[in-house]
Design a protein around this motif. Structure first.
Motif, short mmCIF file in Angstrom:
data_model
loop_
_atom_site.label_atom_id
_atom_site.label_comp_id
_atom_site.label_asym_id
_atom_site.label_seq_id
_atom_site.Cartn_x
_atom_site.Cartn_y
_atom_site.Cartn_z
N TYR A 31 0.80 -1.22 0.00
CA TYR A 31 0.00 0.00 0.00
C TYR A 31 0.84 1.28 0.00
CZ TYR A 31 -3.94 -3.07 1.02
OH TYR A 31 -4.90 -4.05 0.96
N ASP A 32 2.15 1.14 0.17
CA ASP A 32 3.01 2.33 0.05
C ASP A 32 2.80 2.99 -1.31
OD1 ASP A 32 3.97 1.62 2.51
OD2 ASP A 32 6.08 1.68 1.95
N ALA A 33 2.61 2.20 -2.36
CA ALA A 33 2.42 2.76 -3.70
C ALA A 33 1.09 3.50 -3.79
CB ALA A 33 2.49 1.65 -4.75
N ASP A 34 0.03 2.94 -3.22
CA ASP A 34 -1.28 3.60 -3.22
C ASP A 34 -1.19 4.95 -2.50
OD1 ASP A 34 -1.40 0.67 -3.26
OD2 ASP A 34 -3.57 0.88 -3.30
N ILE A 35 -0.55 4.93 -1.32
CA ILE A 35 -0.45 6.13 -0.51
C ILE A 35 0.44 7.18 -1.18
CG2 ILE A 35 0.36 7.04 1.71
CD1 ILE A 35 -0.48 4.29 2.92
N ALA A 36 1.55 6.75 -1.76
CA ALA A 36 2.45 7.69 -2.42
C ALA A 36 1.76 8.38 -3.58
CB ALA A 36 3.70 6.96 -2.91
N THR A 37 0.98 7.63 -4.36
CA THR A 37 0.27 8.22 -5.49
C THR A 37 -0.79 9.20 -5.02
OG1 THR A 37 0.64 6.16 -6.71
CG2 THR A 37 -0.96 7.69 -7.62
N ALA A 38 -1.48 8.85 -3.93
CA ALA A 38 -2.48 9.75 -3.36
C ALA A 38 -1.84 11.03 -2.84
CB ALA A 38 -3.25 9.04 -2.25
N LEU A 39 -0.73 10.90 -2.12
CA LEU A 39 -0.07 12.08 -1.59
C LEU A 39 0.43 12.99 -2.70
CD1 LEU A 39 1.93 10.59 1.42
CD2 LEU A 39 -0.21 11.87 1.47
N ASP A 40 0.89 12.40 -3.78
CA ASP A 40 1.33 13.20 -4.92
C ASP A 40 0.15 14.02 -5.47
OD1 ASP A 40 3.42 13.87 -6.92
OD2 ASP A 40 2.04 12.89 -8.29
#
Length: 341
Positions: free
Chosen positions: A106-115
């Protein structure tokens, strides 16, 4: 990033954005970011007008808590909620709902959302403070994420976080080798159904369901089937918490005062947590950081913000008090000074 912000299933003024994450053996993977902007007056004068919020839902769940979003925006914050891959708005035909073999995925999901929120690492540092809020499994995910990403958050709010298995530490340690072995051999195998639908019934009886935009197919009454690969990821997360981690920021952990046996319906389920053993979670919360505030809500159910009106109001008051008079409220002036400097 794919597409543009569109009117969400919850209706205006909620908007959603699809975030592509590549593909796996089940096809296209996406996450979905939902946002709600604060009213103009709150945006200019609210105590949280420099705060962005990212909310993570729990297992067999998605974001539909309209009142929670409006609470944050009424204080000036910009509210965002993330439907993680293979959940809710992000679930695609043929996918195994909620299935991952590591919570770090989920790091990828969160990183994309934060971007998309303006908090990406590649851009200019944001002058806005970031607060993450997680419920149940989302609380476990948020806790572990925060422990690996020091310096990203100003605060962490955990609503009944799943920090320990329901059979306790000793039971989890005894079960873990069997779970890990089966996950290696048969990661998508079937588990016995343990959700009898009583938690959903409790939410209905207290009047929390249904709400506008509610999709039962995204949140089935008896939950999604679980699988060995997923359970191994959860148990590993619990092991890390038990070993001791540091989220690195002020954290509010919110729990009901009581738990109820989940395997037989009784009226106490409408005023207690019928999913987790809350006293075990309270003990586990002492191992996730150095600045932990614990709020126990009498009469609260598993999602405290879906409880009866009385306990729900207690939960909002506890959250508001922590945000405006606790470490988050006190940090506003110093943060703005550092940003200006």
């Amino acid at each position: 990033m794919s597409g543009e912000w569109e009117t969400d299933v919850l209706g205006r003024p909620f908007q959603s954005l699809t975030l592509p994450l590549g593909t796996d053996q089940e096809g296209e993977i996406v996450a979905t970011l939902v946002r709600l902007e604060p009213p103009m007056i709150a945006r200019l004068t609210g105590p949280l007008r420099d705060v962005d919020v990212l909310y993570l839902h729990g297992w067999s769940d998605y974001f539909f808590q309209v009142e929670l979003g409006r609470f944050w925006t009424s204080h000036g914050a910009r509210f965002h909620a993330l439907d993680l891959r293979k959940y809710g708005r992000s679930l695609r035909p043929g996918q195994t709902p909620g299935f991952v073999t590591s919570l770090e995925v989920y790091d990828a999901d969160i990183a994309t959302a934060l971007d998309a929120m303006g908090h990406g690492l590649d851009g200019a540092p944001s002058r806005r403070r970031l607060v993450m809020m997680g419920h149940s499994t989302g609380g476990l995910t948020a806790t572990l994420w925060a422990s690996r990403h020091h310096g990203r958050l100003a605060g962490l709010v955990l609503n009944s976080p799943w920090l320990e298995l329901q059979i306790g530490t000793l039971g989890r340690q005894a079960l873990s080798p069997l779970v890990q072995m089966r996950a290696r051999v048969d990661p998508l195998g079937a588990h016995p159904v343990v959700d009898l639908g009583f938690y959903t019934r409790a939410q209905t009886e207290v009047g929390a369901l249904p709400v506008r935009g509610y999709r039962r197919e995204w949140r089935p009454e008896r939950g999604f089937p679980t699988h060995p690969g997923w359970l191994a990821a959860i148990v590993e997360g619990h092991r890390r918490v038990a070993a001791g981690i540091d989220v690195g920021v002020p954290t509010l952990v919110m729990l009901s005062t009581a738990s109820t046996n989940p395997f037989a319906w009784n009226a106490e389920m409408t005023g207690s947590d019928s999913v987790l053993v809350v006293d075990d979670i309270a003990r586990a919360a002492t191992r996730i950081g150095r600045d932990i505030t614990l709020a126990r809500i009498e009469g609260g159910i598993h999602d405290l913000f879906l409880s009866r009106p009385g306990p729900r109001e207690q939960a909002y008051r506890a959250l508001e008090r922590w945000l405006t008079t606790g470490a988050i409220g006190r940090s506003r002036g110093s943060r703005r000074s550092r940003a200006s400097g």
